[in-house]
Design a protein around this motif. Structure first.
Motif, mmCIF file in Angstrom:
data_model
loop_
_atom_site.group_PDB
_atom_site.id
_atom_site.type_symbol
_atom_site.label_atom_id
_atom_site.label_comp_id
_atom_site.label_asym_id
_atom_site.label_seq_id
_atom_site.Cartn_x
_atom_site.Cartn_y
_atom_site.Cartn_z
ATOM 1 N N GLN B 334 7.054 59.620 0.618
ATOM 2 C CA GLN B 334 7.935 58.686 -0.078
ATOM 3 C C GLN B 334 9.280 58.721 0.647
ATOM 4 O O GLN B 334 9.648 59.734 1.219
ATOM 5 C CB GLN B 334 8.126 59.132 -1.529
ATOM 6 C CG GLN B 334 6.824 59.340 -2.282
ATOM 7 C CD GLN B 334 6.047 58.058 -2.441
ATOM 8 O OE1 GLN B 334 6.604 57.018 -2.766
ATOM 9 N NE2 GLN B 334 4.750 58.099 -2.165
ATOM 10 N N PRO B 335 10.031 57.621 0.587
ATOM 11 C CA PRO B 335 11.357 57.683 1.208
ATOM 12 C C PRO B 335 12.202 58.736 0.481
ATOM 13 O O PRO B 335 12.100 58.900 -0.723
ATOM 14 C CB PRO B 335 11.913 56.277 1.002
ATOM 15 C CG PRO B 335 11.102 55.683 -0.091
ATOM 16 C CD PRO B 335 9.754 56.337 -0.037
ATOM 17 N N SER B 336 13.013 59.448 1.252
ATOM 18 C CA SER B 336 13.796 60.543 0.709
ATOM 19 C C SER B 336 14.724 60.077 -0.414
ATOM 20 O O SER B 336 15.565 59.194 -0.214
ATOM 21 C CB SER B 336 14.626 61.154 1.826
ATOM 22 O OG SER B 336 15.752 61.795 1.299
ATOM 23 N N HIS B 337 14.602 60.705 -1.579
ATOM 24 C CA HIS B 337 15.498 60.355 -2.681
ATOM 25 C C HIS B 337 16.928 60.774 -2.369
ATOM 26 O O HIS B 337 17.878 60.220 -2.902
ATOM 27 C CB HIS B 337 15.020 60.996 -3.993
ATOM 28 C CG HIS B 337 15.152 62.493 -4.028
ATOM 29 N ND1 HIS B 337 14.283 63.332 -3.374
ATOM 30 C CD2 HIS B 337 16.076 63.297 -4.626
ATOM 31 C CE1 HIS B 337 14.658 64.599 -3.573
ATOM 32 N NE2 HIS B 337 15.738 64.598 -4.327
ATOM 33 N N ILE B 340 18.407 58.003 -0.105
ATOM 34 C CA ILE B 340 18.605 56.826 -0.959
ATOM 35 C C ILE B 340 19.856 57.039 -1.815
ATOM 36 O O ILE B 340 20.701 56.141 -1.943
ATOM 37 C CB ILE B 340 17.363 56.591 -1.868
ATOM 38 C CG1 ILE B 340 16.097 56.336 -1.021
ATOM 39 C CG2 ILE B 340 17.619 55.471 -2.869
ATOM 40 C CD1 ILE B 340 15.961 54.985 -0.396
ATOM 41 N N TYR B 344 21.633 55.081 1.728
ATOM 42 C CA TYR B 344 20.834 54.501 2.807
ATOM 43 C C TYR B 344 19.741 53.604 2.225
ATOM 44 O O TYR B 344 19.291 53.806 1.087
ATOM 45 C CB TYR B 344 20.202 55.607 3.663
ATOM 46 C CG TYR B 344 21.228 56.363 4.485
ATOM 47 C CD1 TYR B 344 21.675 55.858 5.702
ATOM 48 C CD2 TYR B 344 21.768 57.555 4.018
ATOM 49 C CE1 TYR B 344 22.639 56.530 6.442
ATOM 50 C CE2 TYR B 344 22.729 58.240 4.756
ATOM 51 C CZ TYR B 344 23.154 57.721 5.964
ATOM 52 O OH TYR B 344 24.099 58.389 6.685
ATOM 53 N N SER B 345 19.313 52.634 3.037
ATOM 54 C CA SER B 345 18.238 51.747 2.604
ATOM 55 C C SER B 345 16.917 52.517 2.662
ATOM 56 O O SER B 345 16.821 53.570 3.305
ATOM 57 C CB SER B 345 18.150 50.542 3.552
ATOM 58 O OG SER B 345 17.727 50.976 4.835
ATOM 59 N N GLU B 346 15.908 51.952 2.004
ATOM 60 C CA GLU B 346 14.592 52.585 2.046
ATOM 61 C C GLU B 346 14.091 52.659 3.491
ATOM 62 O O GLU B 346 13.524 53.671 3.913
ATOM 63 C CB GLU B 346 13.603 51.802 1.176
ATOM 64 C CG GLU B 346 12.261 52.501 1.117
ATOM 65 C CD GLU B 346 11.285 51.869 0.136
ATOM 66 O OE1 GLU B 346 11.712 51.359 -0.917
ATOM 67 O OE2 GLU B 346 10.075 51.903 0.435
ATOM 68 N N ASP B 348 15.892 52.852 6.260
ATOM 69 C CA ASP B 348 16.611 53.911 6.970
ATOM 70 C C ASP B 348 16.133 55.288 6.516
ATOM 71 O O ASP B 348 16.003 56.211 7.324
ATOM 72 C CB ASP B 348 18.121 53.775 6.765
ATOM 73 C CG ASP B 348 18.708 52.666 7.625
ATOM 74 O OD1 ASP B 348 18.025 52.235 8.583
ATOM 75 O OD2 ASP B 348 19.825 52.212 7.334
ATOM 76 N N ALA B 349 15.877 55.409 5.207
ATOM 77 C CA ALA B 349 15.408 56.702 4.695
ATOM 78 C C ALA B 349 14.058 57.059 5.302
ATOM 79 O O ALA B 349 13.777 58.224 5.576
ATOM 80 C CB ALA B 349 15.320 56.669 3.169
ATOM 81 N N ARG B 350 13.237 56.044 5.547
ATOM 82 C CA ARG B 350 11.916 56.294 6.140
ATOM 83 C C ARG B 350 11.994 56.565 7.646
ATOM 84 O O ARG B 350 10.996 56.862 8.270
ATOM 85 C CB ARG B 350 10.982 55.109 5.879
ATOM 86 C CG ARG B 350 10.480 55.054 4.450
ATOM 87 C CD ARG B 350 9.385 54.003 4.334
ATOM 88 N NE ARG B 350 8.935 53.827 2.966
ATOM 89 C CZ ARG B 350 8.031 54.611 2.367
ATOM 90 N NH1 ARG B 350 7.510 55.631 3.021
ATOM 91 N NH2 ARG B 350 7.677 54.382 1.120
#
Lengths: 357, 387
Positions: B334-337, B340, B344-346, B348-350
């Protein structure tokens, strides 16, 4: 070569990956997560989306000592396969989501991504054979006729086939299970998956009703006279007999079958078995496993995943195929694939758009 | 093939001193609760370990409760404090948006069960808790405030002492998950003003399966595990004698070498970030800019337009272990909470990878990473079109 082994968590893909390893390839296992909300526990039904399946795939990769990852393709799968499935039913068609998944996910999204990441081929546990013929790769039926999956792979083109690897095509299913046992793969006795993987409980009608709503309409006979009502045309497939709940028997006392689904008027047309028989089929969006055949082609066609191949003459024109069967067939449903065979070899595939006597 | 291990924040190798201490104890028999000589000698090891560990973190031995690790310590701190009855009439639990899931999910569970009102304090773009929001949130309804000492994904240190002081002023209990901090930077429980502090052995060179919760003596805690009444009746269960010895040995070494190691690892991290930047100039550094505001060994780097999962896989194939720093659900990252929460955007988090250095890290590890990274990033970028 560097091989990306798609591992569903089932016995076939595990043995396929094992054979790729044994053949000396550099193999990496991937489990495709196709659902955002996998059900943690399910009783009985198995599919390719559950947490247990990811776990089983991971354990198989452990046994094979290969790297393993889960790729999240849930968005692509929802857009390309699930939504298409629903839209096709809404349009009165009978889609084949496994074929669609092969076309759009396994041998497209996954293959393209894998190639970009440096892999040479995608390995799956499909029962089909790839035979090199000069520079070309031919797709053929599996040796185990009861497990043959060449029909759902018929949509692949030459580029895709060149980067595909089906190690199980020449093996009987029973032997695959025995081999899994010998290789200490825990999935050796895991039941086969049969149902549509994104409909966990196997209730396709319920799934469609939830997505498309309760849309009652009329059931009419061939003359257009109302003979009953239905709860939603998406619950029917051409050739279907069960579930019509017609109060009045037909005048001739014979059972009635779904002959046509007309979404615009939300009507189901029913009639006797004789009326199901068709010998002319139109199919659109043809794809070819190699060179396109000549404009006039004779061979065999198969119109259902587990149907028989039937001799036919096919005229190939710009936007599709016109097929004339040597003898009339029943249960030809728009939306299903029509796959062309020359003996065991798959020539191509197209989507059935219409059929008539 | 030797691996280049750049995931010390996940777990770090056991130090030889801990292995020796554990090995010594593993061959002995004795339940630390037994009354005979074998039991007494086991108990002596446990208590000596307790004293040694407490001394390294500014706590008294009586304040230290052995647990199975960081997750249990966090659960015991949060649920135990909330359920103790000490905070009559107070239902609010305050935490941050960037906590480890051991805290986030414990707090969420108290909320879902209907007994707690949960408030999440936001963080700034560097990942530091917003103290002004916290000050406006904590009041006489607040039962517990839990904010981590240092973030596990980006390494940003939190103003724990100010948070603990604020909580105390309003009569609320304060807790900090210091799993990433203890053994790596100075942590002094008595100076922190905290009521509760969690840490664990395997992040500092000790064994898996043992951690500690520091709890001020006067603080009441409801037990999570009931049974034989070990650990001041708060945490029942036969103690792992060997693990307590390994824990103590590891922390003693970590403390002894801490100043020089912290300096060495900070330099190594700087080298890592600089050389990654030289190789991939468009890489983005996530977290606090100033050295004093972050852990020594964590570098969280973003590669915009790439999937971190793809880079991780390619680095893995090249013999390099790192992390996406994100939680997994059935193996699907999952994208880092945390990213986020930092704004950061989803996407960018990914694209973020965490490289974390530790006691066994060397300059050669950094060089190996930088040798493999450009090709991995190039391929991941090409694959992004088919994500």
């Amino acid at each position: 070569m560097k091989v990306l082994a798609a591992m569903s968590g089932g016995v076939d893909s595990a043995v396929a990956a094992a054979r790729a390893v044994e053949a000396g390839h550099d193999v990496t296992g991937v489990h495709l997560a196709l659902s955002k909300n996998p059900q943690t526990y399910r009783s009985g039904a198995r599919g390719c989306c559950s947490v247990e399946d990811a776990h089983d795939a991971r354990r198989a990769a452990d046994v094979l000592r290969i790297p393993f990852y889960v790729w999240d393709l849930s968005d692509r799968f929802a857009a390309e396969v699930v939504n298409d499935f629903i839209a096709e039913y809404a349009a009165g068609h009978t889609p084949n989501p496994c074929l669609r998944c092969n076309e759009k996910i396994k041998f497209s999204a996954v293959l393209d991504r894998g190639v970009a990441l440096g892999f040479d081929a995608v390995c799956t546990g499909h029962y089909a054979r790839l035979i090199r013929s000069g520079d070309d790769v031919e797709l053929h039926r599996a040796v185990d006729a009861s497990k043959d999956q060449s029909y759902v792979l018929g949509v692949l083109n030459q580029d895709q086939l060149r980067r595909s690897y089906f190690p199980l095509g020449s093996t009987l299913k029973a032997d695959v299970r025995a081999e899994a046992r010998n290789r200490s793969l825990a999935v050796a006795d895991k039941p086969d998956s049969h149902d549509i993987c994104f409909i966990a409980n196997g209730d396709t009608a319920g799934f469609l009703e939830q997505k498309l709503g309760h849309r009652p309409g009329d059931i009419v006979d061939m003359a257009g006279a109302k003979v009953g009502e239905h709860a939603g045309s998406h619950q029917f497939t051409v050739g279907q007999r069960r579930g019509l709940h017609l109060g009045q028997p037909a005048a001739d006392g014979q059972p009635r079958f779904v002959l046509a689904i007309t979404p615009t008027t939300n009507t189901i047309t029913v009639g006797p078995r004789d009326a199901l028989a068709v010998s002319m089929i139109s199919a659109i969006r043809p794809t070819w496993t190699g060179q396109a055949p000549s404009a006039e082609w004779a061979g065999e066609v198969q119109v259902r995943a587990h149907g028989l191949a039937m001799p036919a003459n096919v005229r190939v024109h710009a936007d599709g195929l016109h097929v004339i069967l040597d003898s009339a067939a029943t249960g030809v449903a728009p939306g299903q694939a029509l796959v062309l065979y020359e003996g065991s070899r798959v020539i191509g595939s197209a989507t059935i758009s219409a059929a008539q006597a | 093939m030797g691996r280049i291990y750049l995931d010390h924040a996940a777990t770090t190798p056991m130090v030889p001193e801990a292995v020796e201490a554990m090995t010594r104890e593993l061959t002995r028999v004795g339940n630390a609760s037994s009354l005979h000589a074998s039991g007494r000698s086991a108990r002596r090891v446990v208590e000596e370990s307790r004293e040694a560990i407490a001394a390294q973190v500014g706590a008294s031995p009586a304040e230290l409760i052995f647990t199975s690790g960081g997750t249990e310590s966090d659960n015991l701190a949060i649920k135990g404090a909330f359920w103790s009855g000490a905070q009559v009439g107070r239902r609010q639990v305050v935490t941050s948006t960037i906590e480890h899931h051991a805290v986030l999910d414990s707090v969420a569970w108290l909320g879902h069960s209907g007994s707690a009102e949960v408030s999440h304090i936001p963080v700034d773009p560097a990942g530091r808790v917003d103290l002004s929001v916290l000050a406006g949130t904590v009041d006489t309804r607040t039962a517990l405030v839990s904010v981590m000492w240092a973030n596990n994904e980006v390494g940003t240190l939190q103003p724990v002492r100010q948070i603990a002081t604020l909580a105390r002023e309003h009569g609320a209990i304060s807790h900090s998950d210091a799993v990433q901090a203890v053994g790596h930077i100075e942590v002094d429980f008595s100076a922190s003003e905290l009521d509760l502090l969690s840490f664990t052995a395997h992040k500092l060179g000790g064994p898996y399966g043992i951690g500690a919760l520091l709890a001020r003596r006067e603080l009441r805690l409801a037990p999570i595990l009931h049974g034989g009444g070990q650990e001041r009746d708060v945490r029942s269960g036969t103690l792992d004698v060997a693990a307590t010895a390994g824990f103590a040995a590891a922390l003693e070494i970590a403390t002894k070498k801490r100043v020089e190691e912290e300096h060495r690892i900070r330099q190594l991290r700087t080298e890592l970030v600089n050389s990654v930047h030289a190789a991939v100039p468009w890489a983005v550094v996530h977290g606090a800019a100033a050295e004093d505001d972050r852990l020594p060994g964590i570098a969280n780097l973003g590669f915009p337009g790439c999937s971190a999962d793809a880079i991780l896989m390619l680095l893995d194939a090249a013999g390099i272990d790192c992390s996406t720093g994100a939680a997994c659900s059935a193996g699907v990252s999952q994208p880092s909470h945390v990213l986020i929460a930092m704004g950061y955007s989803e996407a960018d988090a990914r694209s973020a990878l965490r490289f974390s250095l530790g006691h066994s890290s060397t300059l050669a590890d950094v060089h190996a990473l930088v040798a493999a990274l450009p090709e991995a990033v190039r391929r991941a970028k090409a694959a992004a079109a088919f994500a």
